[in-house]
Enzyme design. Structure first.
Site, PDB file in Angstrom:
ATOM      1  N   ASP A  11       0.803  -1.225   0.000  1.00 26.00           N
ATOM      2  CA  ASP A  11       0.000   0.000   0.000  1.00 26.00           C
ATOM      3  C   ASP A  11       0.835   1.274   0.000  1.00 26.00           C
ATOM      4  O   ASP A  11       0.413   2.315   0.507  1.00 26.00           O
ATOM      5  CB  ASP A  11      -0.965   0.021   1.204  1.00 26.00           C
ATOM      6  CG  ASP A  11      -1.881  -1.181   1.200  1.00 26.00           C
ATOM      7  OD1 ASP A  11      -2.174  -1.688   0.098  1.00 26.00           O
ATOM      8  OD2 ASP A  11      -2.288  -1.614   2.294  1.00 26.00           O
ATOM      9  N   GLU A  12       2.008   1.208  -0.583  1.00 23.03           N
ATOM     10  CA  GLU A  12       2.889   2.384  -0.607  1.00 23.03           C
ATOM     11  C   GLU A  12       2.386   3.432  -1.592  1.00 23.03           C
ATOM     12  O   GLU A  12       2.791   4.601  -1.535  1.00 23.03           O
ATOM     13  CB  GLU A  12       4.318   1.969  -1.001  1.00 23.03           C
ATOM     14  CG  GLU A  12       5.028   1.043  -0.014  1.00 23.03           C
ATOM     15  CD  GLU A  12       4.733  -0.428  -0.283  1.00 23.03           C
ATOM     16  OE1 GLU A  12       3.854  -0.722  -1.127  1.00 23.03           O
ATOM     17  OE2 GLU A  12       5.374  -1.275   0.362  1.00 23.03           O
ATOM     18  N   LYS A  66       1.766   2.185  -5.104  1.00 22.25           N
ATOM     19  CA  LYS A  66       2.303   1.655  -6.372  1.00 22.25           C
ATOM     20  C   LYS A  66       1.372   1.969  -7.544  1.00 22.25           C
ATOM     21  O   LYS A  66       1.819   2.384  -8.608  1.00 22.25           O
ATOM     22  CB  LYS A  66       2.489   0.123  -6.253  1.00 22.25           C
ATOM     23  CG  LYS A  66       3.496  -0.272  -5.176  1.00 22.25           C
ATOM     24  CD  LYS A  66       3.573  -1.769  -4.987  1.00 22.25           C
ATOM     25  CE  LYS A  66       2.353  -2.385  -4.344  1.00 22.25           C
ATOM     26  NZ  LYS A  66       2.108  -1.996  -2.945  1.00 22.25           N
ATOM     27  N   GLY A  89      -4.581  -4.174  -3.844  1.00 20.23           N
ATOM     28  CA  GLY A  89      -5.564  -3.143  -4.145  1.00 20.23           C
ATOM     29  C   GLY A  89      -4.769  -1.903  -4.512  1.00 20.23           C
ATOM     30  O   GLY A  89      -4.120  -1.311  -3.650  1.00 20.23           O
ATOM     31  N   HIS A  90      -4.739  -1.572  -5.780  1.00 21.77           N
ATOM     32  CA  HIS A  90      -3.920  -0.454  -6.255  1.00 21.77           C
ATOM     33  C   HIS A  90      -4.836   0.695  -6.670  1.00 21.77           C
ATOM     34  O   HIS A  90      -5.644   0.554  -7.590  1.00 21.77           O
ATOM     35  CB  HIS A  90      -3.036  -0.915  -7.431  1.00 21.77           C
ATOM     36  CG  HIS A  90      -2.002  -1.914  -7.015  1.00 21.77           C
ATOM     37  ND1 HIS A  90      -1.064  -2.440  -7.866  1.00 21.77           N
ATOM     38  CD2 HIS A  90      -1.748  -2.480  -5.811  1.00 21.77           C
ATOM     39  CE1 HIS A  90      -0.287  -3.284  -7.204  1.00 21.77           C
ATOM     40  NE2 HIS A  90      -0.695  -3.330  -5.954  1.00 21.77           N
ATOM     41  N   ARG A 141       2.520 -28.734  -7.340  1.00 24.86           N
ATOM     42  CA  ARG A 141       2.326 -29.184  -8.724  1.00 24.86           C
ATOM     43  C   ARG A 141       0.945 -29.788  -8.962  1.00 24.86           C
ATOM     44  O   ARG A 141       0.779 -30.763  -9.678  1.00 24.86           O
ATOM     45  CB  ARG A 141       3.457 -30.159  -9.122  1.00 24.86           C
ATOM     46  CG  ARG A 141       4.792 -29.431  -9.135  1.00 24.86           C
ATOM     47  CD  ARG A 141       5.946 -30.316  -8.919  1.00 24.86           C
ATOM     48  NE  ARG A 141       5.928 -30.908  -7.591  1.00 24.86           N
ATOM     49  CZ  ARG A 141       6.869 -31.714  -7.138  1.00 24.86           C
ATOM     50  NH1 ARG A 141       7.886 -32.030  -7.902  1.00 24.86           N
ATOM     51  NH2 ARG A 141       6.799 -32.198  -5.922  1.00 24.86           N
ATOM     52  N   GLN A 154       1.992  -6.011  -3.169  1.00 21.51           N
ATOM     53  CA  GLN A 154       2.429  -6.138  -1.774  1.00 21.51           C
ATOM     54  C   GLN A 154       3.718  -5.318  -1.583  1.00 21.51           C
ATOM     55  O   GLN A 154       3.899  -4.335  -2.262  1.00 21.51           O
ATOM     56  CB  GLN A 154       2.639  -7.617  -1.376  1.00 21.51           C
ATOM     57  CG  GLN A 154       1.355  -8.424  -1.284  1.00 21.51           C
ATOM     58  CD  GLN A 154       0.776  -8.827  -2.611  1.00 21.51           C
ATOM     59  OE1 GLN A 154       1.425  -9.510  -3.387  1.00 21.51           O
ATOM     60  NE2 GLN A 154      -0.434  -8.424  -2.899  1.00 21.51           N
ATOM     61  N   GLY A 210     -10.778  -2.925   3.321  1.00 16.96           N
ATOM     62  CA  GLY A 210     -11.344  -1.834   4.110  1.00 16.96           C
ATOM     63  C   GLY A 210     -10.860  -1.820   5.561  1.00 16.96           C
ATOM     64  O   GLY A 210     -11.270  -0.973   6.352  1.00 16.96           O
ATOM     65  N   ASP A 232       2.460  14.748   2.016  1.00 14.82           N
ATOM     66  CA  ASP A 232       1.439  15.693   2.496  1.00 14.82           C
ATOM     67  C   ASP A 232       0.857  15.288   3.848  1.00 14.82           C
ATOM     68  O   ASP A 232       0.453  16.131   4.641  1.00 14.82           O
ATOM     69  CB  ASP A 232       0.287  15.791   1.472  1.00 14.82           C
ATOM     70  CG  ASP A 232      -0.297  14.429   1.127  1.00 14.82           C
ATOM     71  OD1 ASP A 232       0.488  13.545   0.700  1.00 14.82           O
ATOM     72  OD2 ASP A 232      -1.512  14.219   1.299  1.00 14.82           O
TER      73      ASP A 232
HETATM   74  P1  GDP Z   1      -0.778   0.381  -3.529  1.00 11.04           P
HETATM   75  O1  GDP Z   1      -1.360  -0.897  -3.072  1.00 11.04           O
HETATM   76  O2  GDP Z   1       0.700   0.447  -3.297  1.00 11.04           O
HETATM   77  O3  GDP Z   1      -1.131   0.747  -4.937  1.00 11.04           O
HETATM   78  O4  GDP Z   1      -1.419   1.519  -2.592  1.00 11.04           O
HETATM   79  P2  GDP Z   1      -2.976   1.630  -2.161  1.00 11.04           P
HETATM   80  O5  GDP Z   1      -3.744   2.136  -3.298  1.00 11.04           O
HETATM   81  O6  GDP Z   1      -3.433   0.397  -1.490  1.00 11.04           O
HETATM   82  O7  GDP Z   1      -2.862   2.697  -0.994  1.00 11.04           O
HETATM   83  C1  GDP Z   1      -2.341   3.969  -1.199  1.00 11.04           C
HETATM   84  C2  GDP Z   1      -3.419   4.984  -0.794  1.00 11.04           C
HETATM   85  O8  GDP Z   1      -2.836   6.256  -0.654  1.00 11.04           O
HETATM   86  C3  GDP Z   1      -4.495   5.149  -1.837  1.00 11.04           C
HETATM   87  O9  GDP Z   1      -5.699   5.483  -1.205  1.00 11.04           O
HETATM   88  C4  GDP Z   1      -3.984   6.311  -2.674  1.00 11.04           C
HETATM   89  O10 GDP Z   1      -5.028   7.015  -3.333  1.00 11.04           O
HETATM   90  C5  GDP Z   1      -3.364   7.162  -1.612  1.00 11.04           C
HETATM   91  N1  GDP Z   1      -2.204   7.976  -2.033  1.00 11.04           N
HETATM   92  C6  GDP Z   1      -1.228   7.673  -2.923  1.00 11.04           C
HETATM   93  N2  GDP Z   1      -0.297   8.647  -2.926  1.00 11.04           N
HETATM   94  C7  GDP Z   1      -0.684   9.560  -2.029  1.00 11.04           C
HETATM   95  C8  GDP Z   1      -0.129  10.789  -1.564  1.00 11.04           C
HETATM   96  O11 GDP Z   1       0.934  11.216  -1.954  1.00 11.04           O
HETATM   97  N3  GDP Z   1      -0.830  11.460  -0.589  1.00 11.04           N
HETATM   98  C9  GDP Z   1      -2.007  11.018  -0.102  1.00 11.04           C
HETATM   99  N4  GDP Z   1      -2.611  11.737   0.839  1.00 11.04           N
HETATM  100  N5  GDP Z   1      -2.566   9.870  -0.525  1.00 11.04           N
HETATM  101  C10 GDP Z   1      -1.905   9.151  -1.459  1.00 11.04           C
HETATM  102  P1  IMO Z   2      -0.897  -4.143  -2.292  1.00 13.18           P
HETATM  103  O1  IMO Z   2      -0.427  -4.678  -3.622  1.00 13.18           O
HETATM  104  C1  IMO Z   2      -0.987  -4.591   2.038  1.00 13.18           C
HETATM  105  C2  IMO Z   2      -1.051  -8.655   3.632  1.00 13.18           C
HETATM  106  C3  IMO Z   2      -2.311  -9.127   4.321  1.00 13.18           C
HETATM  107  C4  IMO Z   2      -1.727 -10.131   5.295  1.00 13.18           C
HETATM  108  C5  IMO Z   2      -0.591 -10.762   4.502  1.00 13.18           C
HETATM  109  C6  IMO Z   2      -0.951 -12.070   3.825  1.00 13.18           C
HETATM  110  O2  IMO Z   2      -2.186  -3.440  -2.340  1.00 13.18           O
HETATM  111  O3  IMO Z   2       0.196  -3.364  -1.638  1.00 13.18           O
HETATM  112  P2  IMO Z   2      -2.447 -12.744   1.737  1.00 13.18           P
HETATM  113  O4  IMO Z   2      -3.862 -12.417   1.405  1.00 13.18           O
HETATM  114  O5  IMO Z   2      -1.465 -12.302   0.720  1.00 13.18           O
HETATM  115  O6  IMO Z   2      -2.261 -14.187   2.096  1.00 13.18           O
HETATM  116  O7  IMO Z   2      -2.158 -11.912   3.096  1.00 13.18           O
HETATM  117  O8  IMO Z   2      -0.222  -9.800   3.533  1.00 13.18           O
HETATM  118  N1  IMO Z   2      -1.255  -8.140   2.253  1.00 13.18           N
HETATM  119  C7  IMO Z   2      -1.189  -6.849   1.926  1.00 13.18           C
HETATM  120  N2  IMO Z   2      -1.019  -5.761   2.692  1.00 13.18           N
HETATM  121  N3  IMO Z   2      -1.076  -4.462   0.705  1.00 13.18           N
HETATM  122  C8  IMO Z   2      -1.226  -5.547  -0.079  1.00 13.18           C
HETATM  123  O9  IMO Z   2      -1.187  -5.475  -1.431  1.00 13.18           O
HETATM  124  C9  IMO Z   2      -1.326  -6.814   0.527  1.00 13.18           C
HETATM  125  N4  IMO Z   2      -1.505  -8.070   0.073  1.00 13.18           N
HETATM  126  C10 IMO Z   2      -1.447  -8.867   1.137  1.00 13.18           C
HETATM  127  O10 IMO Z   2      -2.968  -8.070   4.974  1.00 13.18           O
HETATM  128  O11 IMO Z   2      -1.156  -9.464   6.379  1.00 13.18           O
HETATM  129 MG    MG Z   3      -2.901  -1.602  -1.822  1.00 12.04          MG
END
Ligand code: GDP
Ligand code: IMO
Ligand code: MG
Length: 423
Positions: free
Chosen positions: A14-15, A17, A41-42, A144, A223, A301, A332
């Protein structure tokens, strides 16, 4: 020959990406996912719309880019159909812009049930899985036994599906898990018909041929490095190699084809699910970060756990991935804080170290911090002219990681992105 650049998460996922892949996609001809599945979830935001992609690569909104679901991915046809349906209003020519590897492993409904049964059985030691069937599907791949997307066009597909399902049902019975399959199987076979409409190919040829023709490829990680099956905080990890090496096996490209490795991190840290998190903040401070950053999972969620940036962990991830450039997200969110901390080292007993111990939640892990102050968010306009305290924060991280930061994100929208000159 062109190369494959990789963009991947350096923390626990959730960085941001999705946002950055969408932002950089116009520079590339191909965007490819190489591991993970619907646990991802991107989030992408532009033109007043917010999209959350789970399995479809984040280059999908740009004309003329080929999006590839690689062999290292585990694909759930039901989620795939749902994503395709969700994109219908946007008039994207999906069948032309999205292809699937014939070697992508398939998540079947009983994989999701097994995920639930295993988690329930673990009780308070549960991983906190997204319950999308990821672990059981990779388990079958390694054993396998798995079905691959290419198998849906084989004459014995139904028979092999039944065999795998029945094997799963036997296990579920031992876990006293009541498997209600009728509705799920109906959805599954409807979704399989949709998957059949897409090109299902040996995408390893497609990608390598694209590289020979001089086309550029961006590999999109899912991830984060601290969830990697080998190097993450095992057993609280996902079931795939999320690090750069995973892009080679997950797409069929040789290590010498890798170009830039973009390592993306939040200016602080978050984690969803169970497992150790040394710099985690509890109480009001954690709540403040969660609120400011709107830290709730894009897939489930669930509230994300929040804490300060952890440099030993960031450096570990940068080392494993061979990161060439860093992208710092969500700057921010910290702007208005009076006090911001960065963990710059661990202390195990009396010994100072930057190395991660085998178990990050070892009892005697101490943390050392440096403290920074916030900045005025409205003054963050260009990379070259940052407010003093943000500039100090950025330079400190660059110095301690010996890696340049070349992108700073200051909001969720595509436009809220500062890129270094000459990037
Ligand atoms: P991903 O899984 O690495 O693609 O990241 P996620 O989408 O799960 O989570 C990132 C969250 O931060 C999302 O709700 C983005 O809309 C939000 N986001 C991304 N970049 C920024 C930012 O620079 N500032 C803020 N406030 N939100 C951001
Ligand atoms: P994105 O691509 C954050 C976490 C789950 C759990 C562990 C194992 O959006 O960054 P799994 O369902 O893979 O067996 O769960 O990894 N996890 C994530 N946490 N972002 C994700 O994907 C994740 N995908 C899995 O919460 O701790
Ligand atoms: Mg995510």
């Amino acid at each position: 020959m062109a190369s494959v650049d990789i963009l991947l998460g350096l923390q626990w996922g959730d960085e941001g990406k999705g946002k950055v892949v969408d932002f950089l996609a116009p520079k590339y001809n191909v965007v490819a996912r190489f591991q993970g599945g619907p646990n991802a979830g991107h989030t992408l935001e532009f033109d007043g719309h917010k999209h959350v992609l789970h399995q479809i690569p984040s280059g999908i909104f740009h004309e003329g880019i080929l999006n590839v679901i690689g062999n290292g991915v585990v694909l759930d046809p039901i989620t795939f159909k749902r994503e395709i349906d969700g994109l219908a209003p946007f008039d994207l020519d999906l069948k032309r812009h999205l292809v699937i590897s014939n070697k992508t492993q398939m998540i079947i409904p009983t994989h999701r049930m097994l995920d639930k049964a295993y988690e329930l059985a673990k009780g308070d030691k549960k991983i906190g899985s997204t319950l999308r069937g990821i672990g059981p599907t990779y388990q079958d791949k390694a054993a396998r036994k798995g079905l691959r997307i290419g198998d849906i066009n084989e004459p014995d597909f139904d028979e092999r599906y039944n065999q795998l399902r029945d094997f799963h049902l036997q296990i579920l019975e031992r876990y006293n898990f009541e498997a209600e399959l009728d509705e799920e199987e109906k959805l599954f076979f409807e979704a399989i018909d949709i998957v059949r409409e897409f090109d299902i190919l040996s995408t390893e040829y497609l990608i390598n041929e694209a590289l020979i023709e001089g086309q550029s490829v961006l590999a999109e990680g899912a991830q984060g490095s601290l969830l990697d099956i080998d190097f993450g905080s095992y057993p609280f990890v996902t079931s795939s190699n999320t690090i750069a090496a995973g892009a080679c096996t997950g797409l069929g490209v040789a290590p010498r084809r890798i170009g830039e490795v973009y390592g993306i991190f939040k200016a602080y840290c978050t984690r969803v699910g169970s497992g150790p998190f040394p710099t985690e903040l509890f109480g009001d401070k954690g709540e403040e970060l969660r609120k400011l950053g709107n830290e709730f999972g894009a897939t489930t969620g669930r509230p994300r756990r929040c804490g300060w940036l952890d440099l030993p962990a960031l450096n570990y991830a940068a080392m494993l991935n061979g990161v060439t450039q860093l992208f710092m997200m969500k700057a921010d969110v910290l702007a208005d804080m009076d006090e911001i901390n960065i963990c710059n080292g661990y202390k195990i007993g009396e010994k100072e170290t930057n190395e991660l111990p085998l178990y990050l939640d070892t009892d005697n892990l101490g943390l050392m911090f440096d403290t920074f102050s916030g900045w005025e968010n409205d003054k963050v306009k260009s990379f070259e002219n940052l407010p003093e305290s943000l500039d100090k924060y950025v330079k400190y991280i660059e110095e301690h990681t010996k890696t340049p930061i070349s992108l700073i994100s200051v909001g969720p929208d595509r436009t809220q992105t500062l890129l270094k000159e000459n990037f």
